[in-house]
Design an enzyme around this catalytic site. Structure first.
Site, PDB file in Angstrom:
ATOM      1  N   SER A   8       0.846  -1.201   0.000  1.00  9.57           N
ATOM      2  CA  SER A   8       0.000   0.000   0.000  1.00  9.57           C
ATOM      3  C   SER A   8       0.873   1.240   0.000  1.00  9.57           C
ATOM      4  CB  SER A   8      -0.900   0.013   1.237  1.00  9.57           C
ATOM      5  OG  SER A   8      -1.622   1.219   1.326  1.00  9.57           O
ATOM      6  N   CYS A   9       0.671   2.125  -0.987  1.00 13.22           N
ATOM      7  CA  CYS A   9       1.366   3.409  -1.031  1.00 13.22           C
ATOM      8  C   CYS A   9       0.351   4.528  -0.827  1.00 13.22           C
ATOM      9  CB  CYS A   9       2.128   3.587  -2.346  1.00 13.22           C
ATOM     10  SG  CYS A   9       1.071   3.859  -3.785  1.00 13.22           S
ATOM     11  N   PRO A  10       0.796   5.752  -0.538  1.00 12.25           N
ATOM     12  CA  PRO A  10      -0.145   6.835  -0.238  1.00 12.25           C
ATOM     13  C   PRO A  10      -1.177   7.107  -1.326  1.00 12.25           C
ATOM     14  CG  PRO A  10       2.034   7.450   0.494  1.00 12.25           C
ATOM     15  CD  PRO A  10       2.187   6.166  -0.265  1.00 12.25           C
ATOM     16  N   GLY A  12      -1.891   4.945  -3.892  1.00 15.90           N
ATOM     17  CA  GLY A  12      -2.533   3.712  -4.318  1.00 15.90           C
ATOM     18  C   GLY A  12      -2.576   3.544  -5.811  1.00 15.90           C
ATOM     19  N   THR A  16       2.104   0.803  -5.217  1.00 17.11           N
ATOM     20  CA  THR A  16       1.405  -0.353  -4.650  1.00 17.11           C
ATOM     21  C   THR A  16       1.566  -1.579  -5.532  1.00 17.11           C
ATOM     22  OG1 THR A  16      -0.235   1.044  -3.554  1.00 17.11           O
ATOM     23  CG2 THR A  16      -0.860  -1.240  -3.969  1.00 17.11           C
TER      24      THR A  16
END
Length: 454
Positions: A8-10, A12, A16
């Protein structure tokens, strides 16, 4: 052996799925089975089931946002950032395998790379969680406002018209929710669900008293840590514990956050916010160019990492009131340049790239024009010494040129697809020229610095 993973990245969007792919490839090389659950912009995909958790040996959580780990209780956990998974997935897989082989009686394990811990805990993770939930509101609201401009720059002032309706939905609703959402989910990251109520109330108060974006960040952290303290301080009898989440915590935390925002924090933060706005409005040409240059460097340095996100968040803050922003223009131009430049380089300097990289360059070009900087990451990871400085120079020039040309942007995302919208960009031709020049500089530098493929 079966491993599980969550990425999960900020935003998305890109990190990700790049992290998920890297983990899958590393697991295949190691001869182990892996299932990766992704928390993207469209929600959770490939969700891990309870049965898979029971049958798994370990789980890797590669995330820059808050992930609920309670469902994995009792399962050894390797924690890392998405960047760790993209750059060093092999080490993460090896660590997870070793945990099972050694039968370590632990619930969590942290992987440590040279000189630094694996994951960015604390304020950064909390802020990025808030930003990840805020971005869809910003993007949707900004584009709707831009579409209202297509009917004329002042068309939205005619109540009842389509332009007015678009502006009301985008600015009056989506943008109005932006700061409460940011604040509420910063608090959520710190204190779980109980943090949402005081966080969103603090964010709404921040909007109302003029503390704006900065106030929303402050109120989010304040709400989260107040909840944490209240949980420690207040102990009710077991028969009354059910009152904590529905009455005691939301009431006391909202009261404390609200009073602090109104009487203590709001005024100085509002003054700071106003000062920042005035400073940006009054920037002289030379100072503005330097600011654009610095923002460009930041956008290209880690391509979607914390420095990139700091620059993007700063840009978003300047359009929080629904106004066109020269800072946002510089940020988006600089964010488009790396991936576009790499794509151009693979076309102009084919002897410097493998056939796989040339194909990846086409995807990078598409990502770049869509304002997804992460398209350049595989190239930067493969040759950081030559590629990263080239990206930074090109992005710095693009950012500086937009400031020099006094370009302004009313939209926080969208890449070239927002350029045709009338009045979304002030100085659209000069803006396109800035992006093109920055991209060509990146392409030429990469092409000349890289060695030919033997």
């Amino acid at each position: 052996m079966k491993l599980l993973a969550v990425t999960s990245c900020p935003t998305g969007i890109a990190h990700t799925y790049m992290a998920a792919e890297a983990l899958q490839m590393a697991a295949k090389e190691a001869g182990v089975e892996i299932k990766v659950e992704t928390h993207g912009s469209i929600g959770v995909e490939n969700e891990i089931t309870e049965e898979e958790i029971r049958n798994a040996h370990a789980i890797i959580i590669a995330a820059d946002t808050k992930i609920d780990k309670t469902k994995y209780e009792g399962l050894p956990i390797v924690e890392a950032t998405v960047q760790d998974a993209i750059k060093d997935a092999k080490t993460l897989i090896e660590k997870a395998i070793r945990l099972e082989k050694e039968k370590e009686d632990i619930e969590r394990s942290s992987i440590i790379h040279e000189g630094r811990t694996q994951s960015k805990k604390g304020p950064y993770q909390h802020l990025m969680t808030g930003v990840s939930y805020m971005i869809p509101f910003v993007v949707a609201g900004g584009i709707l406002i831009a579409l209202s401009f297509a009917f004329g720059i002042h068309a939205s002032e005619n109540e009842g018209s389509l332009a007015w309706a678009l502006n009301t939905v985008g600015g009056g609703a989506a943008f109005a929710l932006m700061i409460p959402i940011l604040s509420g989910f910063i608090a959520y990251s710190i204190a779980d669900r109980p943090g949402i109520v005081p966080g969103m109330i603090g964010g709404m108060l921040s909007s109302q008293i003029g503390a704006g974006f900065l106030g929303g960040i402050v109120s989010g952290f304040l709400a989260g840590y107040i909840i944490v303290l209240l949980k420690k301080w207040i102990k009710l009898p077991k028969t009354m514990e059910g009152l904590m989440p529905v009455l005691v915590l939301p009431l006391l935390s909202s009261l404390m956050v609200g009073l602090l925002m109104i009487y203590v924090i709001g005024t100085p933060v509002a003054a700071m916010n106003e000062g920042l706005t005035n400073w940006l409005d009054n920037l002289q040409e030379g100072s503005a160019i330097i600011l654009g240059l610095v923002l460009g460097f930041m956008m290209a340095f880690d391509m979607g990492g914390p420095i990139n996100k700091a620059a993007y968040t700063f840009g978003v803050g300047t359009i929080a009131a629904g106004q066109s922003s020269s800072v946002m223009a510089a940020v988006m131009a600089a964010g488009m340049t790396p991936a576009i430049g790499i794509g151009i380089a693979t076309i102009l300097y084919k002897k410097k790239f493998t056939s796989e990289e040339i194909e990846a360059g086409k995807a990078s070009l598409i990502l770049g024009i869509s304002f997804i900087t992460e398209g350049a990451i595989p190239f930067a990871a493969a040759d950081p010494i030559r590629v990263i400085p080239s990206l930074m120079v090109g992005s710095g020039v693009a950012g500086a040129l937009t400031m020099l040309f006094k370009v302004k942007l009313a939209v926080p995302h969208g890449g070239i697809f927002v350029l045709p919208i009338p009045n979304a960009v002030e100085g659209v031709l000069l803006y396109a020229l800035s992006i093109l020049i920055g991209s060509l500089i990146t392409a030429i530098m990469v092409g000349n610095l890289k060695k030919p493929i033997e």
